[in-house]
Motif scaffolding. Structure first.
Motif, PDB file in Angstrom:
ATOM      1  N   ASP A 435       0.805  -1.218   0.000  1.00  0.00           N
ATOM      2  CA  ASP A 435       0.000   0.000   0.000  1.00  0.00           C
ATOM      3  C   ASP A 435       0.841   1.271   0.000  1.00  0.00           C
ATOM      4  O   ASP A 435       0.306   2.371   0.034  1.00  0.00           O
ATOM      5  N   THR A 437       2.724   4.247  -1.530  1.00  0.00           N
ATOM      6  CA  THR A 437       2.591   4.923  -2.815  1.00  0.00           C
ATOM      7  C   THR A 437       3.940   5.411  -3.330  1.00  0.00           C
ATOM      8  O   THR A 437       4.933   5.454  -2.596  1.00  0.00           O
ATOM      9  N   PHE A 438       3.936   5.796  -4.584  1.00  0.00           N
ATOM     10  CA  PHE A 438       5.163   6.326  -5.191  1.00  0.00           C
ATOM     11  C   PHE A 438       5.649   7.557  -4.430  1.00  0.00           C
ATOM     12  O   PHE A 438       6.837   7.693  -4.130  1.00  0.00           O
ATOM     13  N   GLN A 440       5.236   8.469  -1.376  1.00  0.00           N
ATOM     14  CA  GLN A 440       5.814   8.155  -0.080  1.00  0.00           C
ATOM     15  C   GLN A 440       7.200   7.535  -0.229  1.00  0.00           C
ATOM     16  O   GLN A 440       8.142   7.908   0.460  1.00  0.00           O
ATOM     17  N   PRO A 591      -2.469  12.684  -6.583  1.00  0.00           N
ATOM     18  CA  PRO A 591      -2.075  11.335  -6.215  1.00  0.00           C
ATOM     19  C   PRO A 591      -1.528  11.254  -4.801  1.00  0.00           C
ATOM     20  O   PRO A 591      -1.273  10.193  -4.301  1.00  0.00           O
ATOM     21  N   GLU A 595      -1.860  10.738   1.777  1.00  0.00           N
ATOM     22  CA  GLU A 595      -0.536  10.216   2.043  1.00  0.00           C
ATOM     23  C   GLU A 595       0.115  10.980   3.174  1.00  0.00           C
ATOM     24  O   GLU A 595      -0.319  12.037   3.574  1.00  0.00           O
ATOM     25  N   ARG A 604       5.690  13.489  -8.939  1.00  0.00           N
ATOM     26  CA  ARG A 604       4.949  13.058 -10.117  1.00  0.00           C
ATOM     27  C   ARG A 604       5.856  12.728 -11.297  1.00  0.00           C
ATOM     28  O   ARG A 604       5.384  12.576 -12.401  1.00  0.00           O
ATOM     29  N   ASN A 621       5.563   1.405  -8.687  1.00  0.00           N
ATOM     30  CA  ASN A 621       4.142   1.412  -9.049  1.00  0.00           C
ATOM     31  C   ASN A 621       3.521   2.781  -8.844  1.00  0.00           C
ATOM     32  O   ASN A 621       3.694   3.404  -7.810  1.00  0.00           O
ATOM     33  N   GLY A 622       2.788   3.224  -9.843  1.00  0.00           N
ATOM     34  CA  GLY A 622       2.108   4.508  -9.757  1.00  0.00           C
ATOM     35  C   GLY A 622       2.726   5.549 -10.652  1.00  0.00           C
ATOM     36  O   GLY A 622       2.043   6.461 -11.090  1.00  0.00           O
ATOM     37  N   LYS A 625       2.001   3.972 -14.178  1.00  0.00           N
ATOM     38  CA  LYS A 625       0.599   3.561 -14.237  1.00  0.00           C
ATOM     39  C   LYS A 625       0.428   2.125 -14.677  1.00  0.00           C
ATOM     40  O   LYS A 625      -0.515   1.788 -15.366  1.00  0.00           O
ATOM     41  N   LYS A 627       0.629  -1.703 -12.920  1.00  0.00           N
ATOM     42  CA  LYS A 627       0.822  -2.414 -11.672  1.00  0.00           C
ATOM     43  C   LYS A 627       1.587  -3.724 -11.842  1.00  0.00           C
ATOM     44  O   LYS A 627       1.889  -4.401 -10.877  1.00  0.00           O
TER      45      LYS A 627
END
Length: 679
Positions: A435, A437-438, A440, A591, A595, A604, A621-622, A625, A627
């Protein structure tokens, strides 16, 4: 140099490296004010909280103030002062081992403080300093501890704060009237202390009895104790009185020639009758607009503990008197530190936040001098963090009704409230949690590679000709809902509101020139949408105005038009890079919504930035785009070809490297996630 040793030291000297990284999880319902205030209140163990904050704020804090437990042995109040709480006992047992069960309270205190101070040091800017409140119980050991961690040469001062104004009849020996504030710089040669503001009392010393057109002045003593070879002459007063010389054991502080020069300019006061010892005039208009701070801080200037307690009781509703902090610090004490050690836009960190005095003082100082200081507060206890720390700062910011029923206007500002994630960044198998994210992960990558926090402040783009910058020098530490701002690293038409006007840029894929509704040629042949970045996919325009025309594939040998499926440029994958980006609607929520302290617009792009001549990339991932493992996280030749270009050496974090010898030719240092992130 003498060194300090204690039971458990070997176990804690490197313990900060073993503390797992956690994520900061925002709690909107406990936050206050604008999302872009830049202020944070974090609830959680401060050792884990500091480790979680490092990837964002390392090397960015101008001033650290902490008020750790004084280790007096007092366990009879809410904020245990004996370093003997169940949490500390459990931690000592895990870190120190069986010895931790029988440690002396001073050993426990040192074990608790050492790793926290080591982490705190990493937050300081080169011109930053740390201020630590303490009393006689641990001041000697604290000095030795700080000498070891910060360096003896970086010691600045031990300030004496007069915390009480009256003796206590119950005192066993002496009635304690003072605490200490121990001050160390990160680099003493770079730290500059500021003058403290002049008080009205000081200005009232300046008068103008002779109506001097230069304004108010005060007389200075003509005599000084320091030897001066030209300072032993006789003086004749205007009245004719002759003064044979300075008083015994002293010298005139100026020469006879200088005295005559000042007298001709009306800068000597001889008294109303012209018969006094000469006194040079010091004009208020010519003195520095501030006073050099002294090492003794009287309560009349910076407040006392009773004042701090009254402030807290005015702001927070306590159920009973047992819940009230015994010795909260007055805001004037922390303001004095801010005046000496911060600029108007400084970041201040307090990892023992307690009653929230530091946050209160930051907002108050900003209101008084028009500053934009920001604070980070960390409080371990859940009840205190929510009902004391947070509640106090909220009321100060928004306004409140005091104990007398009087309305007090708010100082403005706000904060975001966060908790630490229950699980670390890495799972039990050492893999990155699914879980994460990019945005983070990007902070941790940047910190692992540079040792510094990933700042969202405007920076020049590392892509030649790109100049888009972040819309604010202090974006919110946690991105607001729906925020979409220009990327300071991509600059490819990112939609950042009405004021953002994208300028034409050539396609990042050679030979591409397809027109689009915006001034930007499409980054992928045949795509006519506004594509802020071929790597972020955010802000992709898929509306009715988009009419793509068939064009040859940007990948050699491919002839399918853009709207139709194409073979993937990544081996074995069936989706094109265009497809990886497709379907992202304009104006989508950021996005980073939900977070931890996000890296802002920088997150980004797979190109995180340039540090000391090296470009740092992250494939995760992210960002593409996709997965699938091969599509989003693996470094291959086709993926490298569409990454933002950089002419110098490159560090690329990815799950695997399939470029072979080409990686060396391209100047790539490959680092595998998650293993390279064990920091």
């Amino acid at each position: 140099m003498p060194t300090l040793n204690w039971i458990g030291k070997e176990a804690v000297v490197k313990h900060h490296k073993e503390v797992p990284f956690r994520l900061l999880e925002p709690v909107p319902e406990l936050s206050c004010g604008a999302a872009d205030s830049g202020n944070l209140i974090v609830q959680g163990d401060n050792l884990h909280a500091l480790k979680a904050l490092l990837p964002r704020y390392a090397g960015q804090v101008k001033c650290i103030y902490i008020d750790p437990p004084y280790n007096t042995g007092n366990e009879g109040w809410v904020y245990n002062d004996n370093v003997n709480s169940p949490e500390i006992r459990k931690w000592l047992g895990e870190v120190v081992g069986k010895e931790g069960e029988t440690l002396d309270r001073h050993d426990r205190w040192l074990c608790m403080m050492y790793p926290r101070l080591v982490l705190l040091k990493q937050f300081l800017r080169e011109d930053g300093a740390i201020f630590v409140s303490i009393d006689d119980n641990e001041v000697a050991t604290l000095r030795l501890l700080m000498d070891e961690i910060f360096g003896k040469n970086n010691f600045i001062e031990t300030v004496i704060w007069e915390k009480n104004y009256a003796p206590k009849a119950s005192a066993r020996h002496f009635s304690e009237a003072h605490d200490y504030v121990v001050v160390y710089a990160l680099k003493v040669e770079k730290w500059i202390r500021h003058l403290i503001p002049r008080s009205d009392k000081q200005d009232k010393l300046y008068k103008n009895p002779d109506n001097d057109p230069r304004g108010n002045w005060r007389p200075n003593n003509m005599a000084a104790r320091n030897f001066y070879s030209k300072g032993t002459y006789p003086v004749t007063c205007p009245s004719g009185r002759v003064i044979p010389g300075p008083p015994k054991g002293s010298y005139w502080r100026i020469s006879e020639e200088k005295l005559r020069e000042l007298d001709r300019d009306g800068r000597i006061w001889w008294g109303a009758e012209g018969n006094n010892v000469p006194a040079p005039k010091i004009f208020l208009s010519e003195v520095k607009q501030g006073v050099v701070p002294m090492s003794l801080w009287p309560y009349s200037e910076v407040g006392h503990t009773q004042e701090g307690k009254r402030e807290l009781l005015n702001l927070v509703d306590f159920g009973n008197s047992d819940d009230v902090f015994i010795t909260p610090k007055p805001t004037r004490l922390i303001q004095r530190i801010l005046q000496i050690a911060t600029d108007k836009d400084s970041l201040i960190l307090d990892s023992f936040a307690g009653s929230g005095t530091t946050g209160h003082a930051v907002l108050k100082q900003n209101a008084e001098d028009g500053g934009n200081r920001r604070f980070i507060l960390v409080e371990m206890d859940e009840n205190i963090a929510q009902n004391v720390t947070r509640e106090r700062v909220r009321r100060v910011a928004e306004g409140y009704t005091n104990a007398k029923g009087q309305a007090v206007e708010g100082l403005g500002g706000g904060f975001q409230f966060c908790r630490l994630s229950a699980e670390p960044l890495f799972d039990a198998d050492g893999q990155i949690r699914r879980d994460v994210t990019f945005a983070q992960l990007a902070e941790f990558v940047w910190f692992a590679e540079t040792g510094s926090g990933y700042s969202p402040s405007p920076q020049p783009s590392p892509i030649e000709g790109e100049g888009a910058s972040s819309p604010s020098p202090h974006p919110s530490p946690i991105k607001a809902e729906g925020a979409i701002d220009p990327s300071p690293f991509m600059g490819e038409g990112w939609e950042g509101g009405a004021n953002f006007a994208p300028s034409p840029h050539p396609s990042p894929i050679e030979g591409e020139g397809a027109s689009s509704p915006s001034p930007h040629p499409s980054p992928i042949k045949g795509e006519g949408a506004i594509a802020p970045s071929p790597f972020t996919g955010e802000g992709w325009e898929g509306g009715a105005n988009f009419t793509p025309s068939p064009q040859p594939s940007p990948i050699e040998g491919e002839g399918a038009s853009s709207p139709s499926p194409q073979p993937s440029p990544i081996e074995g994958e069936g989706a094109s890079i265009a497809a990886l980006l497709e379907g992202e609607g304009a104006g989508l929520p950021s996005p980073l919504v939900g977070e931890g302290p996000g890296v802002g617009a920088q997150a980004r792009s797979p190109l995180l930035g340039v540090h000391e001549g090296r470009a740092i990339y992250l494939l995760y991932n992210g960002i593409l785009k996709d997965k699938s493992v091969g599509g989003g996280n693996v470094l291959t030749g086709p993926v490298f070809d569409v990454l933002p270009k950089f002419a110098g050496p490159k560090v690329i974090y990815a799950a695997a490297n399939r470029m072979g010898a080409r990686a060396t030719r391209e100047g790539i240092t490959f680092k595998q996630t998650p293993y390279a992130l064990e920091i």
